[in-house]
Scaffold this motif. Sequence first.
Motif, PDB file in Angstrom:
ATOM      1  N   PHE A 271       0.812  -1.197   0.000  1.00  0.00           N
ATOM      2  CA  PHE A 271       0.000   0.000   0.000  1.00  0.00           C
ATOM      3  C   PHE A 271       0.858   1.265   0.000  1.00  0.00           C
TER       4      PHE A 271
ATOM      5  N   GLU B 172       0.125   4.136  -2.562  1.00  0.00           N
ATOM      6  CA  GLU B 172       0.109   5.551  -2.191  1.00  0.00           C
ATOM      7  C   GLU B 172       0.977   6.375  -3.133  1.00  0.00           C
TER       8      GLU B 172
ATOM      9  N   HIS C 231      -0.605   6.555  -6.593  1.00  0.00           N
ATOM     10  CA  HIS C 231      -1.960   7.067  -6.698  1.00  0.00           C
ATOM     11  C   HIS C 231      -2.089   8.507  -6.197  1.00  0.00           C
ATOM     12  N   LEU C 232      -1.360   8.859  -5.130  1.00  0.00           N
ATOM     13  CA  LEU C 232      -1.617  10.140  -4.478  1.00  0.00           C
ATOM     14  C   LEU C 232      -0.721  11.249  -5.029  1.00  0.00           C
ATOM     15  N   ALA C 233      -1.160  12.467  -4.792  1.00  0.00           N
ATOM     16  CA  ALA C 233      -0.372  13.632  -5.199  1.00  0.00           C
ATOM     17  C   ALA C 233       0.256  14.247  -3.960  1.00  0.00           C
TER      18      ALA C 233
ATOM     19  N   GLY D  88      -6.331  15.935  -7.336  1.00  0.00           N
ATOM     20  CA  GLY D  88      -5.577  14.853  -7.966  1.00  0.00           C
ATOM     21  C   GLY D  88      -4.568  15.322  -8.986  1.00  0.00           C
TER      22      GLY D  88
ATOM     23  N   ARG E 159     -13.405   6.950 -12.008  1.00  0.00           N
ATOM     24  CA  ARG E 159     -12.817   6.056 -11.005  1.00  0.00           C
ATOM     25  C   ARG E 159     -13.749   5.925  -9.814  1.00  0.00           C
TER      26      ARG E 159
ATOM     27  N   VAL F 275     -10.478  -3.497   0.276  1.00  0.00           N
ATOM     28  CA  VAL F 275      -9.554  -2.998  -0.730  1.00  0.00           C
ATOM     29  C   VAL F 275     -10.256  -2.069  -1.708  1.00  0.00           C
TER      30      VAL F 275
ATOM     31  N   TYR G 181     -10.671   1.595  -0.664  1.00  0.00           N
ATOM     32  CA  TYR G 181      -9.484   2.438  -0.449  1.00  0.00           C
ATOM     33  C   TYR G 181      -9.408   3.594  -1.455  1.00  0.00           C
ATOM     34  N   PRO G 182      -9.588   3.344  -2.773  1.00  0.00           N
ATOM     35  CA  PRO G 182      -9.520   4.477  -3.714  1.00  0.00           C
ATOM     36  C   PRO G 182     -10.612   5.506  -3.469  1.00  0.00           C
TER      37      PRO G 182
ATOM     38  N   THR H 274      -9.428   7.635  -0.380  1.00  0.00           N
ATOM     39  CA  THR H 274      -8.322   8.533  -0.735  1.00  0.00           C
ATOM     40  C   THR H 274      -8.633   9.329  -1.997  1.00  0.00           C
TER      41      THR H 274
ATOM     42  N   MET I 244      -9.474  12.309  -2.650  1.00  0.00           N
ATOM     43  CA  MET I 244      -8.907  13.651  -2.799  1.00  0.00           C
ATOM     44  C   MET I 244      -7.421  13.620  -3.152  1.00  0.00           C
ATOM     45  N   GLN I 245      -6.759  12.500  -2.912  1.00  0.00           N
ATOM     46  CA  GLN I 245      -5.357  12.307  -3.288  1.00  0.00           C
ATOM     47  C   GLN I 245      -4.411  13.306  -2.626  1.00  0.00           C
TER      48      GLN I 245
ATOM     49  N   ALA J 296      -6.017  12.782   2.750  1.00  0.00           N
ATOM     50  CA  ALA J 296      -6.482  11.516   2.185  1.00  0.00           C
ATOM     51  C   ALA J 296      -5.489  10.413   2.500  1.00  0.00           C
ATOM     52  N   ARG J 297      -4.196  10.757   2.435  1.00  0.00           N
ATOM     53  CA  ARG J 297      -3.192   9.744   2.720  1.00  0.00           C
ATOM     54  C   ARG J 297      -3.295   9.278   4.171  1.00  0.00           C
TER      55      ARG J 297
ATOM     56  N   ARG K  13      -4.410   5.572   5.259  1.00  0.00           N
ATOM     57  CA  ARG K  13      -3.508   4.717   6.039  1.00  0.00           C
ATOM     58  C   ARG K  13      -4.206   4.151   7.268  1.00  0.00           C
TER      59      ARG K  13
ATOM     60  N   LEU L 113      -6.889   1.485   6.189  1.00  0.00           N
ATOM     61  CA  LEU L 113      -6.414   0.158   5.801  1.00  0.00           C
ATOM     62  C   LEU L 113      -5.697  -0.547   6.928  1.00  0.00           C
TER      63      LEU L 113
END
Lengths: 519, 495
Positions: free
Chosen positions: A439, A443, A446-448, A461, B119, B152, B155-156, B159, B161-162, B166-167, B171, B174
Motif C-alpha cells: 500500500f 500511495e 496514486h496520491l499527489a 488529484g 474512477r 480494498v 481504499y480508492p 483517498t 482527494m489524493q 487523504a493519505r 492509512r 487500511l
Amino acid sequence: MSENSIALIFVFPLFGAVLCALVGRKSRNLCHPIAVASLAGALWGGIETLRRVIASETNEVSYYFGGWNADAYPRGVGIEFRADYLGALIMLVVVGVAFLVAIYSKLPVAEETPEKEGPFYTLFLLQVTGLAGICLTGDAFNLYVLIEVAALTGYGLIAMGSARAAAATFNYVILGTIGASFYLLGVGYVYMKTGTLNMVGIQEVITANGLADSAAMQVAFVFICLGVLIKMAFFPFHAWLPNAYFHAPTATSSLLAPLVTKVMIYVMIRMTLTVFGVDFSFENTLWTEVIPWLVVIAIVCAATMALAQRDVKKMLTYLIVAEVGYMVGGIWVYNYYGFIGSIFHIISDACMTLCLFLGVGIILRKRRTTHFDGLRGLFRKMPFTMGGFFVGGFSIIGLPPTCGFFSKWYLITGGMLAERWEYMVALMFSTMVMVVLFFRLIERIHLAVTESGENIGHGHGDLALPESETFFDEAHWTMLVPLLLSASVVLVIGIFNQDIVNLIQDFLEPFDLPKGTGR
Amino acid sequence: MVAEPTVVNDVRPLIAVLTPMVAVVAIAWSGEKRKNLREIFTLLAGLVQASVVLSLTPLVLAGNVVEFHVWQIFTNVPMLLRVDGFGLIFAAVASVLWIATSLYAIGYMRGLHEHAQTRFYSFFGVSLCATMGVAFSANLLTIYFFYEMLSVSTYPLVTHMQDKEARKGGRTYLSYLLFTSLCLLLPALSWCYVWLDNGQGAMDFLAGNSMSEQFSDTTQIVLLLLFTFGFAKAGLMPFHSWLPNAMVAPTPVSALLHAVAVVKVGVFCVIRVYSDIFGIEVLQALDGEQIMVWIACATIIISSLIALSQDNLKRRLAFSTIGQLGYVVLGATLATKQGTAGAVVHIAMHACGKITLFFCAGAILVASGKKYVSELRGLGRKMPFTMGAFLIGSLSVIGLPPLGGFVSKWYLVLGALERDYVWVVVVLLVSSLLNVFYLLPVAVRAFFRNENDNEEGEGGLKEAPWQCVVPLSCTALGCFGLFFFSDVLLSLAGL
C-alpha cells in the motif's frame, strides 16, 4: 510421441539452445522466435506429462533415457526421470513461467543487452533445461549435475546486466559453489553407505538395512540440507540473492526470481520425503525443533529488510527471501497441512513473483528507474500494467481470491495444528509488512503527495507532472500480454485451488504425515 | 430462524452480486467524455440490483432460502450464495439506498466539480458487489472473501482527494481493517476450519453447530473475541478510529459506505457469527459472554460522549455511527431472539436515518461550503428541505415514534429484559439522551438562531441541486415508511 513427453521437455529447450548458439551470430533476430517455439514445445510436453501422470494408476510415470533400465537391487544404473504429482506440477510451473518470460523478453533483451541475443537465449534455454530437469530427475547425482547446469547458466545470465552485475555475480558464484559442494559431499556419503544414487533406491536401502541411526547418513542429510538451504537463499545464507537479482537484466531476473529458489524448496521436499524418508528426516533429528525458530528469524529479518528498501525491484528481492522462509517453515513444522501449504506456495509464489517482476520490468522500461521517486502517475499512464502488478501484490499479501491467500491459509493451518505458534506469529508479522509495502507503493503511485508528506499540484488529484509522464501509454503488447496472463493465472490458480490441492494430497497421502489433533 | 427451511436453487443471488461488476465495465468504458451515459449505467445497475433483490422477498417470506452454488473452495467448504431473512434485509437496504446515493452523487460530484469521477463510480460499483456478496454469503469463508474485497475496493474512494489528509485517512483505514482481518480473523477462521469436524459444519451458517462440544469455555471466549474484533468494520472500540478518519472521502462515500454498506457489513458479520456460528443457546449458556455486552455498551456510551465534542459535522455523525453500530452488536451479544431481531432491523432503521443525515451534510457543503456545526446558524430558512430532512433523520436515530429507529430500539430493550439485564436498558436510555444532545442542536441551531446574525453575504444561498435534495427527502420519508411497514422487516428477521 506422447510416451516420450518427459524427454521432450528437455529435448526442445536443449536443441533450441544449440540452435540459438549456431544462428545467433549471423541472424540475431531468429533467436527470440526459436526460444519461444522451443518453450512452447516444452510446455506441450509438460502438459502431456501431467496428463499421463494423472491417468496412470500409480500416479507416477518413469522414463529411462536411452532405455537403460536396471531393475537389479539396489537400483543404480540408468538415467531415470520420474514424474509424480509433485515433480510434474513444479515442472509445469517452470516451463510455463519460462514460456511467458520468453515472450516478454523480446524488447528488454534487445534494449538492455544489445547484440547479445545469441548467447542470451542459449543460456536462457539451458537454464530452463536445468530447472525442469531438477524437478523430474530420479537420481540424486543427476540432480547435482542439473543444479550446476542451472547455476552456471544463471551466473552467465546475471553477469550480462549492468556494470555492477559482475560483482554481484561473483558473490553468487562463491556462495552457489559452496552450496553445491555441500550437496555433492552429502551425495557422496549417501553413495558410500547405500551403494546407489537412485532416489527410490536410496530410500529402499535405508529401510532395508536400518541405516536410520547411521552417523554417516545423518551427516549426509545435514550436508545435503545445508547445501540446499544456501542455494535457496535461506536467511542468513541469502546475501547473494538481492544484489544478483537487482543488477541482472530484466528478462533474467524475471526468469530466475520466480523459479530458482522455489525449485530448491522442491529439492528439499524431495530429499526429506522421497530420498531419506519421513521417519529419518523428521523423527530422528533435532532439526524439527530448531528450524522453525530459524524460519521465524528468517521471515522477520527478511521482511524488515524489505521494509527498509526504497526501490521496488530491491524490495521484491527481499520478499523472495521472506517467502523462502514461509516454505521452509511449512516443511519443518512437520504437518500434513504444512506440506500442502509449502507445495502449493511453490506454485503460487512462482506465479505471483513472476507477475511482480514482469510489472517491475515494464516500470523500468518506461521510467528508466524503479526507485520509489519515479512511481508517481503510473496508474494514469499504464492502468492495465499496474492492475496486473497489484494482483501480484495482493497475492503476496494474501488477499482472497488470489492464490497467495490459499497457500497462506494452508501454511497457517499447518502451523496451528503442529502448535508452532511462533511460526504463525511470524507469518502474521510478515503479512502485515507486506500490507505496508504494497500500500506504500499504491500511495506513491496514486496520491499527489511528496515523500515528506506535502501536497503537490493544485489539488483535485493534480500530480504536477509533465503531460508526457501521465498520458495513457500502455506497455508494448509483448510485455503486457505475459503480465496480464500471469496475473490471471494468479487468480485462476486461487479460484480453482481445490483441483491442485487434490493432486498434492494424492502425492502426500502415502507418506502418512501427522495431521495434528490439537485442541 | 425456521428450523428446516426449504432450499430453492436460483441464479438471482448471483445476478444481484454481479450486476455492479457488469456496470463497472460499462462505466469505465463510458468514461469522462460520455458522463451522462456513465451515470445512466450506474442508475440502471442500481435499479436492476434492487429489483432482483426485492423480487426474492416473497420466496423468503414463505420460509424458503434461495441458494446458488458458485464453486468449491476447499473440500467441504463451497463458495455458496444463500439468501435468508437477515441477508435479504441487508441486501435490500444496501441496494435501494444505492439508487438514492447514485442520484445524490451526480448532484454532489458535479456540484463540487470533483476530479476522477469515472474512477469514483467504478469503485463504488465494486464496493456494492462486495456488499451484496457479504449479505448473501452462506459460510464464513465466502463472507471473508467479500469482506476483504470490500476493504480494498473502498481504499480508492477514501483517498479520492489524493492529498495529505487523504493519505492519512487511507492509512488509518487500511491498517485497522487489514490488521484485524488478517491477524485476528484469519486465525479464527483457520481454527474453526481444522478443529471443527474438519470444516464440515462449522463454516456454514445453516449447519447447526457443535461449538460447545468441541471447545472449552475459554477457547470459545477467545474465538468470540477474535471474531468480534476481527470484523473491525463493526467499529467496536478500541478498533473504531478508522471510521472518523475515513470521513475525508467525498460525502456520497461517507453516506452509503461509511454509514450503510461498509460498517453494516461489519455488524452483519458479527450477527452471523453470534447467531449462526455459535448460536444463541450456546451463547446464553456460555460463562463470560457478558464481556461482549460490556464492550458493546462501553462503545455506545463513549462514542456518544465523543460525538458531543465534535464540531466537524461529518465527524460528529461518524462517532454517532460508531455508537449506533454498538446497538447492533449489543443486540447480537444479548443472544436472545428479540435482541438479534432488533439488531438486524436496526441495520435497516439506522441506515435510513444516518444516510439522510450524511446526505444533508453533503448538501450543505455543496450549497454553502460549510462543514462545521458552529457555522450552520440560520441555514434552516435558506435550505428548508435539507434541514427538515436533517431533523427527521435525527429524530429517527434518536428513536422517537413514528420513526423507524423506535422499532429496533424497542426490540433491543425487550431482548435485554429477557436476559434480565436492567442496566443495559439504562445504558440504552442514557445513550438516547446523549443522541438528543448531539444531534438536535444541529437542526435547532439552523432553524432558530437567526436573529443575532445578520449575514448579508449569504443572501444568494439556496438549496443544493435537485439531484441532492430529492434523494435526501426520499430517505427522510423512508424513515416514516420503515415505522409503518416494520412488520415485514420483523417477519424477515424471524419474529
